[in-house]
Scaffold this active site. Structure first.
Site, PDB file in Angstrom:
ATOM      1  N   ASP A  16       5.843  13.895  -1.447  1.00  0.00           N
ATOM      2  CA  ASP A  16       6.756  12.825  -1.059  1.00  0.00           C
ATOM      3  C   ASP A  16       7.435  12.194  -2.270  1.00  0.00           C
ATOM      4  O   ASP A  16       8.670  12.065  -2.313  1.00  0.00           O
ATOM      5  CB  ASP A  16       6.015  11.743  -0.270  1.00  0.00           C
ATOM      6  N   ARG A  98      -2.385  -2.752  -3.820  1.00  0.00           N
ATOM      7  CA  ARG A  98      -0.925  -2.835  -3.845  1.00  0.00           C
ATOM      8  C   ARG A  98      -0.377  -3.926  -4.770  1.00  0.00           C
ATOM      9  O   ARG A  98       0.619  -3.698  -5.466  1.00  0.00           O
ATOM     10  CB  ARG A  98      -0.376  -3.006  -2.427  1.00  0.00           C
ATOM     11  N   ASP A 127       2.206  -0.947   3.766  1.00  0.00           N
ATOM     12  CA  ASP A 127       2.388  -0.882   2.320  1.00  0.00           C
ATOM     13  C   ASP A 127       3.799  -1.262   1.876  1.00  0.00           C
ATOM     14  O   ASP A 127       3.984  -1.841   0.811  1.00  0.00           O
ATOM     15  CB  ASP A 127       2.026   0.505   1.804  1.00  0.00           C
ATOM     16  N   SER A 181      -3.552  11.714   6.526  1.00  0.00           N
ATOM     17  CA  SER A 181      -3.029  11.067   5.322  1.00  0.00           C
ATOM     18  C   SER A 181      -4.162  10.347   4.603  1.00  0.00           C
ATOM     19  O   SER A 181      -4.990   9.683   5.239  1.00  0.00           O
ATOM     20  CB  SER A 181      -1.941  10.059   5.709  1.00  0.00           C
TER      21      SER A 181
END
Length: 402
Positions: A16, A98, A127, A181
């Site tokens: 990605d 994050r 996210d 994922s």
């Protein structure tokens, strides 16, 4: 956004973000700086550097930073002082990483003169919110590029086609549909999507990579002692360790004993429900040990106030408000409460369970002479009569109405 000159991309080296890198160059015609964070995900990160170079990024524009100690010291430990748990179960393993990634991206943008930042989060998840709230809080005028909300590469097939067209190397296991994922750091590893999307279906055993199945864990328990100073763990079995090394050691002890598995359906900030299978081995031990330490060192009302505020604090972290003033205010209160949370906790680890066996502290509020069932000279039991009558007064007056 056509005037973007230089962008800092949160870059993993995977399919990605490699596609995003090339897409940024094509779409915006801008210079790209890549940033790869080592948060203890357990992967070799140098391939990300080499891949970025192969895709035309100048060596001085490639950042691969070891943030493990900062991550645990300045983000994980402050969160655990609050005993933060989202929706009763989730230990916020992805959420807490994050704000650190966002912080370092903004720092790199300042160092390199970049006018934009970019992330690879999709438009369905949490996210994107966490990253961007962090960016804007730390650099209000920054430009943010979120490819998944802009491009038309909205399927894995299209991503693979784009990668082949631009000669972007594709790992062989990316050729087919990925089974799920994964996101990982030193605190946890999460799995979502694909084979896990039906919340009725049992998660396959191969999803779990950090913990032994509880039924396969050793038949003999493991005993461990954790030392705390002002709310933070500092040693295991008397051995002083750095924050990252300590959490890694707890991960190993917990993983071997089948501790830290979680299968939940959570409420995302964007509104949908999501099923996730998480492993937070060391964090599960740490939460139990910290609460045990607080049980003998925190005043009752201080402890109860913390428990009342904790869901609000956990929700702030989950939703991406780490850098918000209200989280910082709550953190100041939480940190104040930890001034006397010092001592030792002894635990038994056995087949998925964390069992507290002992706790002691030089700051303990536990008074054995007050609670003893034997004769004492410090507590007059007759005092309880007046205490009860005063507390019963409003109930007796109310009772007359009935």
């Amino acid at each position: 956004m056509s005037d973007v000159k230089k962008v800092v991309l949160a870059y993993s080296g995977g399919l990605d973000t490699s596609v995003i890198l090339k897409w940024l160059q094509e779409t915006y015609g801008c210079e790209v700086v890549t940033f790869t964070a080592d948060l203890g995900q357990g992967e070799e990160l140098e391939p990300a550097r080499r891949k970025a170079e192969m895709l035309g990024i100048k060596p001085e524009n490639i950042y691969v930073d070891d943030l493990r100690e900062e991550f645990v010291r300045d983000f994980v430990f402050p969160m655990f002082r609050a005993n933060a748990v989202y929706e009763g179960e989730y230990l916020l393993g992805t959420s807490i990483a994050r704000p650190l990634i966002a912080k370092r991206q903004i720092e790199i943008a300042r160092e390199t003169g970049a006018d934009a930042v970019c992330h690879g989060a999709t438009g369905k998840g949490n996210d994107q919110v966490r990253f961007e709230l962090g960016y804007y809080a730390l650099e209000p005028g920054i430009k943010v590029i979120a490819p998944w909300r802009e491009w038309d590469l909205n399927s894995r097939t299209k991503l693979l086609d784009f990668a082949e067209k631009h000669q972007i190397p594709i790992a062989k296991d990316n050729r087919g549909e990925a089974p799920f994922s994964v996101d990982a750091n030193l605190l946890h590893i999460s799995a979502e999507g694909k084979v896990l999307e039906d919340p009725w279906e049992t998660a396959p055993e191969y999803v779990h990579t950090r913990t032994t199945a509880p039924e396969d864990a050793p038949d003999q328990p493991t005993r461990v002692t954790i030392d705390f100073e002002r709310g933070d763990p500092v040693a295991i079995d008397g051995q002083k360790l750095s924050p990252a090394d300590l959490l890694a050691k707890l991960n190993q002890l917990a993983g071997d004993n089948g501790i830290g598995r979680l299968d939940i359906v959570e409420n995302r900030f964007v509104g949908m429900k999501s099923r996730g299978v998480y492993e937070t081995p060391g964090g599960t031990i740490l939460l139990a040990a910290h609460r045990a330490m607080e049980s003998i060192t925190l005043d009752r009302e201080a402890a109860h106030l913390k428990d009342e505020l904790m869901p609000r604090y956990a929700k702030l972290i989950y939703n991406g408000f780490w850098w918000a003033p209200e989280r910082e205010m709550l953190q100041a209160l939480i940190d104040k409460s930890q001034e006397h949370v010092t001592g030792q906790v002894r635990l038994k680890l056995y087949k998925g369970n964390v069992i507290v066996e002992g706790r002691r502290s030089p700051e303990s509020l536990y008074s054995q002479e007050h609670v003893t069932f034997e004769e004492d000279t410090v507590y007059d039991q007759r005092d309880a009569e007046g205490f009860i009558k005063l507390n019963a007064l409003r109930l007796r007056l109310s009772g007359r109405q009935k």
